[in-house]
Design a protein around this motif. Structure first.
Motif, PDB file in Angstrom:
ATOM      1  N   GLY A 125       0.847  -1.080  -0.100  1.00  0.00           N
ATOM      2  CA  GLY A 125      -0.117   0.125   0.140  1.00  0.00           C
ATOM      3  C   GLY A 125       0.651   1.436  -0.598  1.00  0.00           C
ATOM      4  N   GLY A 126       0.138   2.317  -0.573  1.00  0.00           N
ATOM      5  CA  GLY A 126       0.642   3.843  -0.775  1.00  0.00           C
ATOM      6  C   GLY A 126       1.253   4.158   0.149  1.00  0.00           C
ATOM      7  N   PRO A 127       0.736   5.950   0.496  1.00  0.00           N
ATOM      8  CA  PRO A 127       0.193   6.557  -0.828  1.00  0.00           C
ATOM      9  C   PRO A 127       1.018   6.259  -1.682  1.00  0.00           C
ATOM     10  CG  PRO A 127       1.272   7.730   0.491  1.00  0.00           C
ATOM     11  CD  PRO A 127       1.318   6.398   1.313  1.00  0.00           C
ATOM     12  N   GLY A 128       0.425   6.618  -2.949  1.00  0.00           N
ATOM     13  CA  GLY A 128       1.505   7.120  -4.099  1.00  0.00           C
ATOM     14  C   GLY A 128       1.023   5.373  -5.129  1.00  0.00           C
TER      15      GLY A 128
ATOM     16  N   MET B 187       8.915   2.328   1.528  1.00  0.00           N
ATOM     17  CA  MET B 187       8.357   1.835   2.451  1.00  0.00           C
ATOM     18  C   MET B 187       6.984   1.495   1.978  1.00  0.00           C
ATOM     19  SD  MET B 187      11.286  -0.257   2.177  1.00  0.00           S
ATOM     20  CE  MET B 187      11.239  -1.618   3.295  1.00  0.00           C
ATOM     21  N   GLY B 188       5.709   0.675   2.019  1.00  0.00           N
ATOM     22  CA  GLY B 188       4.427  -0.015   2.168  1.00  0.00           C
ATOM     23  C   GLY B 188       4.907  -0.073   3.810  1.00  0.00           C
ATOM     24  N   TRP B 189       3.913  -0.354   3.940  1.00  0.00           N
ATOM     25  CA  TRP B 189       2.925   0.246   4.960  1.00  0.00           C
ATOM     26  C   TRP B 189       2.305  -0.970   5.452  1.00  0.00           C
ATOM     27  CZ3 TRP B 189       2.338   4.931   8.603  1.00  0.00           C
ATOM     28  CH2 TRP B 189       2.659   4.993   9.612  1.00  0.00           C
TER      29      TRP B 189
ATOM     30  N   ARG C 223      -1.950   3.470   8.509  1.00  0.00           N
ATOM     31  CA  ARG C 223      -1.365   3.981   9.105  1.00  0.00           C
ATOM     32  C   ARG C 223      -2.806   4.290   9.958  1.00  0.00           C
ATOM     33  NH1 ARG C 223       0.065   4.488   3.822  1.00  0.00           N
ATOM     34  NH2 ARG C 223      -2.100   5.330   3.119  1.00  0.00           N
TER      35      ARG C 223
ATOM     36  N   GLY D 285       6.608  -0.683   9.460  1.00  0.00           N
ATOM     37  CA  GLY D 285       6.664   0.755   9.586  1.00  0.00           C
ATOM     38  C   GLY D 285       7.266   1.064  10.833  1.00  0.00           C
ATOM     39  N   ASP D 286       6.211   0.423  12.390  1.00  0.00           N
ATOM     40  CA  ASP D 286       7.811   0.998  13.539  1.00  0.00           C
ATOM     41  C   ASP D 286       8.749   0.178  13.839  1.00  0.00           C
ATOM     42  OD1 ASP D 286       5.804   2.881  14.629  1.00  0.00           O
ATOM     43  OD2 ASP D 286       4.237   1.023  14.889  1.00  0.00           O
TER      44      ASP D 286
ATOM     45  N   ARG E 284      11.489  -0.300   8.352  1.00  0.00           N
ATOM     46  CA  ARG E 284      10.986   1.100   8.412  1.00  0.00           C
ATOM     47  C   ARG E 284       9.879   0.709   6.803  1.00  0.00           C
ATOM     48  NH1 ARG E 284       9.540   4.035  12.120  1.00  0.00           N
ATOM     49  NH2 ARG E 284      11.885   4.865  12.810  1.00  0.00           N
ATOM     50  N   GLY E 285       8.973  -0.850   7.358  1.00  0.00           N
ATOM     51  CA  GLY E 285       7.676  -1.336   6.381  1.00  0.00           C
ATOM     52  C   GLY E 285       8.143  -1.896   5.658  1.00  0.00           C
TER      53      GLY E 285
END
Lengths: 463, 463
Positions: free
Chosen positions: B186-189, B302-304, B359, B397-398, B403-404
């Motif tokens: 998943g993005g964004p983007g 990176m994605g999340w 997110r 992500g954390d 970092r993703g």
């Protein structure tokens, strides 16, 4: 004199202060100045051996200077004008009287006004589009574009897409694209519509000229160059600035922060990081920052501009009633302006190599860039342009401490997903830099605003 | 045993080796193993106190394990299967027999096959679309998508845009989007069309299932978890791995490199950096890397994904002929599968919280994530799903050192502007990691391939 340090053998030991500031550009030094005035002890850590950040002035002789970085002041940019006045740096109106040279499909013409003759309704459409965009932008809460009622919709499409749907004339589309994208220096990746509106909301930039009924007045430049602002602030902050100090790690707790740069440690009650988001993301934080803030720093990349200057014995283009300005649809240098000093001598033309052309020519080397720049200026301005006395350039993408110019930009989805983390303090960490500014985002004025805003946050926290 | 170090008091002093490797994930350890086998002295520097990178296995008891990271092996992924065999790690077929639960607009149904009943021509359109995409992907030179004849055009539009124009059924569009975007989390983007084709070209991923006439066979998992691959390689590499060593700076010259991690310095003839591009960009390089390589690291975010597991006394869904798989159009957990151990007990469901939902829930805390996950599994699988014995999660992500997840992704323009810098060595610096792989980019198989490719580059340079 600031403490000048070799980056391979930095200042050692532990230093204490109230507020540590990372970066001695406009934002960092404005923050330091406000905190110093309020009686707090500050220390500014700067990775380079100079202050100024993305302002950088090279002096050719006592009256002639080259601004390699930010340099223009627009009507309405009140904070930086006030700062310049306080610091005793004078402004002068930008050289821009005369005809613009247009270069389209290899054909040269000159014109007065916004577009070459025969552009049909382009000018009316630009003004109409600028008005529409300004109306949409008014729906954005200042500094919080993600809270606009249509934020999600506007952030999922691109500015170019909006232009294609709303502006019939391709020339007018290009004009409106240029008015905003000039802030960023080219992708890849397109600006989202929301990001475009956020820029307009933050200060209108070029768009403001297009909607106002009367002429808002000329752009201005600093006599002696833009870097002076930082240099003069640094003089009065004196030994509170440590140059050659690359901050690699920040430990942050509820009541204190420690900044590490080689064998140097600075302990403070709070810190302000003024780097562009991507560079701020390269500092190691302990504890690690929340994912959302980190992901923001992964997604606001820098544009890529190589700013080039050619110096001539005189402003020869004036004899032909030319302003030195160019509109062009081809070649590496498509934006040109007269960047001569206030006394008008020597004659200096500045050009911008942006985006894909910057990427291509960065690898080609200085000699090739110079040759292509001079060749193209000759197309625009004739044989005299082909014989400059000197060529200057600064390739911002290769500058380790800027890694691009003019600034970070927002592709679709970034504002609504991560915008809320851009300027929000995290405990004892505060964020500044023009990318974080709700006013004139991306400009010198935005840097000043962001530094003063961060200083105010810190002062409020200490009360 | 690897040298276990506290990251606040890392190993001091100077160490010498032939090749220094940054990162002890699959790519780094595969590179180290090949170089070690070739008789070279290697040192692997790993920031964490564990090896494995984005593979991470938690053991509940001697036979029950939770894979928080990469875990699935697809038909055609030959390198990782061979590696597992060498290391004595066995595979077992993924649990996936039975009906899929569909959740659309709050209505639950179950179905066999690709789509719920009443989906019209969606399945035929998915297969047709997959064939078309595979044909387009065949025009990409392997590992060099920017050299495809239509690269510029394909990189300036998005994959979603292509789907909207070429696939009439919205359900089929979603199916094809999911087949590729699942790699990224998943993005964004949005993914560019060229990026989507590059993924297909690199190994086809889910798309390959859709174009092949016969069933290519099941996905597999590792008995005992995916992290074992790295753990077993680390055992044989022993003291050549230094954990707790966060590499902050790399000096690189024509014949040597120095890696700095606190008071530890490693000198080597060459280095391989195996971090995802964004994390590789956070190392300080001296001399600074060329702008194009640096700009790449600014643009492959990176994605999340938050990967969640619920453990139940048994695989209760089997009694209802359910596979544990879910397709869903709402809620935080839209992808679910049976992740039970090979002996089938206990019953374990794995879910993925991706993109915007990740997110939102990252900030909400573990308790909220658990509650929402369980509530949604109850919608899908009934009241028994509402009473798990245990809940596990890993919020990538954390995770400071990832970092993703699953990997970095390519938004429009990035491949054609910067793709050529992704894997190209810079003097004595080499790049690995699944993001750099021409084979199965983004997957475990890609990590293995990239590590072995980088090792081969180094060996060739030493010859």
């Amino acid at each position: 004199m600031a403490q000048r340090l070799d980056s391979r053998s930095p200042l050692k030991g532990n230093h204490h202060c109230d507020v540590a500031i990372v970066g001695a550009g406009l934002a960092g030094l404005c923050a330091a100045r406000d905190l110093d005035t309020a009686g707090l002890q500050v220390l500014v850590l700067e990775a380079q051996e100079r202050v100024g950040g993305r302002t950088l002035t090279e002096h050719i002789d006592s009256s002639t200077f080259i601004d390699h970085g930010g340099q223009w002041v627009s009507p309405g940019q009140e904070r930086i004008v006030a700062l310049a006045e306080e610091l005793g740096v004078a402004l002068f109106p930008n050289w821009d009287a005369g005809l613009t040279v247009d270069w389209s499909g290899g054909v040269r013409s000159t014109y007065q006004g916004m577009f070459p003759p025969g552009s049909g309704h382009a000018e009316a459409q630009v003004r109409d589009g600028a008005r529409k965009l300004t109306q949409l932008a008014a729906e954005l809460p200042l500094g919080r574009p993600w809270e606009a009622p249509s934020a999600t919709e506007w952030d999922s499409r691109t500015y170019h897409h909006w232009l294609a749907e709303n502006i019939p004339s391709p020339l007018a589309q290009q004009g409106l694209a240029r008015a905003l994208e000039g802030v960023f220096g080219g992708g890849p990746g397109e600006l989202s519509l929301l990001a475009a509106l956020a820029i307009i909301r933050s200060g209108a930039h070029e768009i403001s000229r297009l909607v106002s009924a009367e002429n808002p007045g000329p752009e201005h430049r600093f006599i002696g160059g833009a870097q002076q602002l930082c240099e003069r602030m640094a003089q009065s902050l004196d030994e509170r600035i440590i140059t050659g100090a690359y901050v690699a790690e920040i430990e942050h707790g509820n009541n204190s922060v420690q900044l590490y740069s080689g064998d140097l440690t600075v302990s403070a009650r709070r810190a302000i990081v003024t780097l562009p988001p991507v560079l701020a993301g390269r500092i190691r934080y302990s504890p690690a920052l929340p994912a959302a803030r980190d992901h923001l720093t992964q997604r606001v990349p820098m544009g890529w501009v190589i700013k080039v200057h050619c110096v001539y014995p005189e402003r020869f283009w004036v004899a032909e009633q030319l302003s030195g300005k160019v509109t062009s649809d081809g070649g590496p240098v498509r934006v040109v302006a007269d960047n001569s000093p206030p006394n008008g001598s020597p004659g200096i033309l500045v050009g911008f190599i942006e985006g894909a052309e910057a990427r291509r020519l960065a690898a080609a080397g200085r000699e090739q860039r110079c040759a292509e720049t001079v060749a193209q200026l000759r197309h625009y301005f004739g044989t005299l342009a082909g014989r400059p006395d000197a060529y200057f350039e600064h390739a911002w993408g290769d500058d380790e401490f800027a890694r691009g110019a003019y600034g970070g930009y927002w592709t679709p989805g970034v504002w609504t997903s991560y915008g809320h983390t851009l300027a929000a303090p995290i405990g004892t960490l505060h964020w500044a830099g023009t990318e974080t500014s709700e006013a004139w985002n991306g400009k010198l004025e935005g840097a000043v605003h962001s530094g003063r805003r961060a200083a105010a946050e810190v002062l409020a926290a200490f009360r």
